[in-house]
Scaffold this active site. Sequence first.
Site, PDB file in Angstrom:
ATOM      1  N   HIS A 143       7.236   7.158   2.335  1.00 45.80           N
ATOM      2  CA  HIS A 143       6.095   6.800   1.615  1.00 45.80           C
ATOM      3  C   HIS A 143       6.133   5.820   0.732  1.00 45.80           C
ATOM      4  O   HIS A 143       7.237   5.795   0.110  1.00 45.80           O
ATOM      5  CB  HIS A 143       5.360   8.360   0.919  1.00 45.80           C
ATOM      6  CG  HIS A 143       5.983   8.769  -0.216  1.00 45.80           C
ATOM      7  ND1 HIS A 143       5.410   8.495  -1.230  1.00 45.80           N
ATOM      8  CD2 HIS A 143       7.368   9.220  -0.577  1.00 45.80           C
ATOM      9  CE1 HIS A 143       6.118   8.988  -2.535  1.00 45.80           C
ATOM     10  NE2 HIS A 143       7.423   9.464  -1.915  1.00 45.80           N
ATOM     11  N   CYS A 144       5.006   5.355   0.234  1.00 41.88           N
ATOM     12  CA  CYS A 144       4.992   4.510  -0.664  1.00 41.88           C
ATOM     13  C   CYS A 144       3.797   4.971  -1.895  1.00 41.88           C
ATOM     14  O   CYS A 144       3.775   6.059  -1.872  1.00 41.88           O
ATOM     15  CB  CYS A 144       4.724   2.925  -0.337  1.00 41.88           C
ATOM     16  SG  CYS A 144       3.101   2.700   0.339  1.00 41.88           S
ATOM     17  N   ALA A 145       3.291   4.006  -2.621  1.00 46.97           N
ATOM     18  CA  ALA A 145       2.518   4.474  -3.490  1.00 46.97           C
ATOM     19  C   ALA A 145       1.343   5.089  -3.308  1.00 46.97           C
ATOM     20  O   ALA A 145       0.665   5.901  -4.051  1.00 46.97           O
ATOM     21  CB  ALA A 145       2.404   3.401  -4.629  1.00 46.97           C
ATOM     22  N   ARG A 183       0.614   5.141   0.634  1.00 46.90           N
ATOM     23  CA  ARG A 183       0.641   5.670   1.987  1.00 46.90           C
ATOM     24  C   ARG A 183       1.792   6.390   2.664  1.00 46.90           C
ATOM     25  O   ARG A 183       2.623   6.377   1.989  1.00 46.90           O
ATOM     26  CB  ARG A 183       0.814   4.113   2.937  1.00 46.90           C
ATOM     27  CG  ARG A 183      -0.187   3.028   2.502  1.00 46.90           C
ATOM     28  CD  ARG A 183      -0.020   1.576   3.194  1.00 46.90           C
ATOM     29  NE  ARG A 183      -0.658   0.837   2.693  1.00 46.90           N
ATOM     30  CZ  ARG A 183      -1.069  -0.321   3.396  1.00 46.90           C
ATOM     31  NH1 ARG A 183      -0.312  -0.639   4.523  1.00 46.90           N
ATOM     32  NH2 ARG A 183      -1.836  -1.327   2.857  1.00 46.90           N
TER      33      ARG A 183
END
Length: 462
Positions: A25-27, A29
Amino acid sequence: MDYAKLAAEVIRLVGGKENITDVGHCATRLRFCLKDAGLARTDELKATAGVIGVVNKGGQYQVIIGNEVNEVYAEVTAQLGVAPTPEEADCGDCGDEPEEKKGPVAKVLDIIAGSFFPIIPALVGAGMVKALLSLLVAFQLVDSSTETYQIINLIADAGYYFMPVLLAVSSARKFRVNEYLAATLGCIFVSPSLASLFSAASEAGTTVHFFGIPVTQATYSNSVVPILLTIWLMSYVEPFFNRVIPKAVRTIFAPMFTLLVVAPIGLIVLGPIGTWVGDLIGAFVSLLNSYASWLVPTLVGAFTPLMVMCGMHYGLIPVGINMLATTGTDIVAGPGMLVSNIAQGGASLAVAVRAKKENIKSLATSCGISAICGITEPAMYGISLRFKRPLIAAMTGGAVGGFFMGIFHVWRFAQVAPSIFALPSYIGPDGLRNMYLAAVGCLISFVISFAVSYVLGVDENK
């Protein structure tokens, strides 16, 4: 929001547990690596409550959640029975676009993005401390001659000073080499012993040599390019020694030979090359700014939404960090991205005012506030791309705000996520003037994007 229920629904709609090979995951998504992306039911996912959008690119199936992605990710990993990993830019090479099919530019951008994204929280934290310290000094709450100032300044500078170590670890994950061996190489570049060696040679008017080969004197604290090049070399050297050294003694001799080969080449060849490249980038941007100061922030302010869609903004962030390291200011990433994010917020909030449907009003309001606070993907995928006209408004407001920032030479002095909270990072040697100008630029971008979005309106039936 019921995170467990949403996680179960996302897992089901991407093809089930058996179709998932990895997840990160990112910020904003969830980033899935799927065995067969064709099994995912994209239309149903987009219509799922709690899902803002879906993007399938770069070998990753990305489900956009927004600000609550951490909670959903924790439930996803729990239901999959895998250990959660730190926030990162991607989860490896997978899916329908193998690494070997990527072009050279795409590969370089992927490496840069994957190397920088994991360390951004450390840099942003340090940047915010630096911004807070600037406020304390500007309002005479802390004297710059006191030990209190020195300690806070130490906290703010440490992340940047030891950036080669942080980048060594994160880039080692991208190059798939030993992280701790890579960190050791980063430590070599910022070692006090190396600095003392160079300092003594400078005072004596001599040159440092390694087996008769001259070692170019350079300062590697705060540097970016040298360590990336060095870990790239390590990605060839370490696998070679692991392959040729017998298993019985591999754990002893492979690390030793890797350090003995990579470290000298890094200090003699790659380090100086990286330093020159970084200096050239800084000089080019400074030259461009001296002749057309409005150009870069205008373009960045206008096209940041499109760059975020393509993931290209991760390639721009290192340029700004390199500018901070070489010149002490950033005119590339910071000012343009700041007004662009504010413009996204203005466009979305105009939709909230103009829309008649309560669900769209509520979504646009939350997305607008998030964008002003620095998280723009909910606004972009939930509002701008969905209704198109707000995207035009956001790009217009970002361009006008960026033009203002460029004309008045507005710079930032610390790496902080581009949001309304980043304004203290624009406090410079001339006091609060630069920050006031940055605030005016934000106000301009907000008003322009809000007005354009309101006038264009929104087709709520789309």
